[in-house]
Scaffold this active site. Structure first.
Site, mmCIF file in Angstrom:
data_model
loop_
_atom_site.group_PDB
_atom_site.id
_atom_site.type_symbol
_atom_site.label_atom_id
_atom_site.label_comp_id
_atom_site.label_asym_id
_atom_site.label_seq_id
_atom_site.Cartn_x
_atom_site.Cartn_y
_atom_site.Cartn_z
ATOM 1 N N CYS A 92 30.369 -54.755 2.685
ATOM 2 C CA CYS A 92 30.620 -53.327 2.502
ATOM 3 C C CYS A 92 29.716 -52.782 1.389
ATOM 4 C CB CYS A 92 32.101 -53.092 2.235
ATOM 5 S SG CYS A 92 32.625 -51.380 2.491
ATOM 6 N N HIS A 141 35.250 -56.310 6.607
ATOM 7 C CA HIS A 141 35.771 -57.163 5.544
ATOM 8 C C HIS A 141 36.418 -58.441 6.106
ATOM 9 C CE1 HIS A 141 35.342 -54.405 2.074
ATOM 10 N NE2 HIS A 141 35.482 -53.459 2.986
ATOM 11 N N GLU A 167 37.037 -61.070 4.498
ATOM 12 C CA GLU A 167 37.893 -61.652 3.464
ATOM 13 C C GLU A 167 39.335 -61.148 3.560
ATOM 14 O OE1 GLU A 167 36.296 -57.893 1.441
ATOM 15 O OE2 GLU A 167 35.667 -59.327 2.978
#
Length: 232
Positions: free
Chosen positions: A90, A207, A209
């Site tokens: 990002c 994302h 994660e």
């Protein structure tokens, strides 16, 4: 425990460093180091540098433009020149492009609205340190959270990325088709993430994660971090 030693760079306005640390520790069994943007050097023996998401310096000027000129980015560039691994997610992807470590730029979303939603991505190649644990052509889910994720580059650069297999992830629909409507931010050729020429640097907007544990709602992103753990 993986031998991978990772460091996460924190800029003023970064807000995804803890999410990234959770993902890395889950995959490697090792807590990553937190690195401050004013640091002039990286810790010795570091394998992976991560530029996480957020709004570095409030996204003034252009997203990532000020962060790209922070003192630590000279050390990150040296790490890249040595063939070190770098992951930018990002805002981290924006910083990598602004620093010239990846080609292209991230512009305002085509809708001119901030996007906070899940998307689907297709894994375009699996012979890299970031994607080895994915099946070829796998369709994975990942959250989006950005206002400037519209990847653009001129046609020769886009053709080179395609021709050299440097597109890492591509926005697709549920059928796995990379149709324009499947790219919620309007990204050129549905590009969600790209590699550097040596495939040691990855930048992507979604994302991974945030999907590394069933308690998060899924584990589609875990294989990326497990791939990095194995690469070490």
């Amino acid at each position: 425990m993986s031998a991978l030693r990772a460091g996460i760079v924190v800029f003023p306005g970064t807000n995804r460093e803890r999410d990234m640390a959770i993902a890395l520790e889950r995959a490697t069994g090792r807590r990553p180091a937190m690195l401050w943007h004013r640091d002039a050097a990286l810790p010795p023996g570091l394998d992976l540098v991560v530029l996480p998401g957020g709004f570095s310096y409030g996204d003034y000027l252009r997203c990532g433009a000020i962060a790209a000129r922070s003192p630590i980015m000279r050390a990150v560039a040296d790490h890249a020149a040595r063939g070190g691994l770098i992951l930018g997610v990002c805002n981290g992807f924006q910083i990598l492009c602004e620093a010239g470590l990846l080609p292209g730029a991230l512009l305002r979303n085509a809708t001119l609205r901030f996007l906070a939603m899940d998307c689907l991505m297709r894994v375009e190649r699996t012979d890299t340190p970031f994607t080895a644990r994915y099946a070829p052509g796998a369709i994975i889910r990942a959250p989006l959270a950005h206002g400037d994720g519209n990847y653009v580059a001129d046609e020769p650069v886009l053709d080179r990325l395609e021709g050299e297999g440097l597109v890492a992830f591509r926005y697709v629909n549920e059928a796995g088709e990379a149709l324009p409507a499947a790219a919620p931010n309007g990204a050129a050729r549905n590009i969600a993430g790209i590699f550097s020429e040596n495939r040691r640097i990855l930048g992507l907007m979604p994302h991974p994660e945030d999907l590394v544990d069933p308690l998060m709602g899924g584990t589609d992103g875990l294989a990326l971090f497990e791939s990095l753990a194995e690469a070490a």
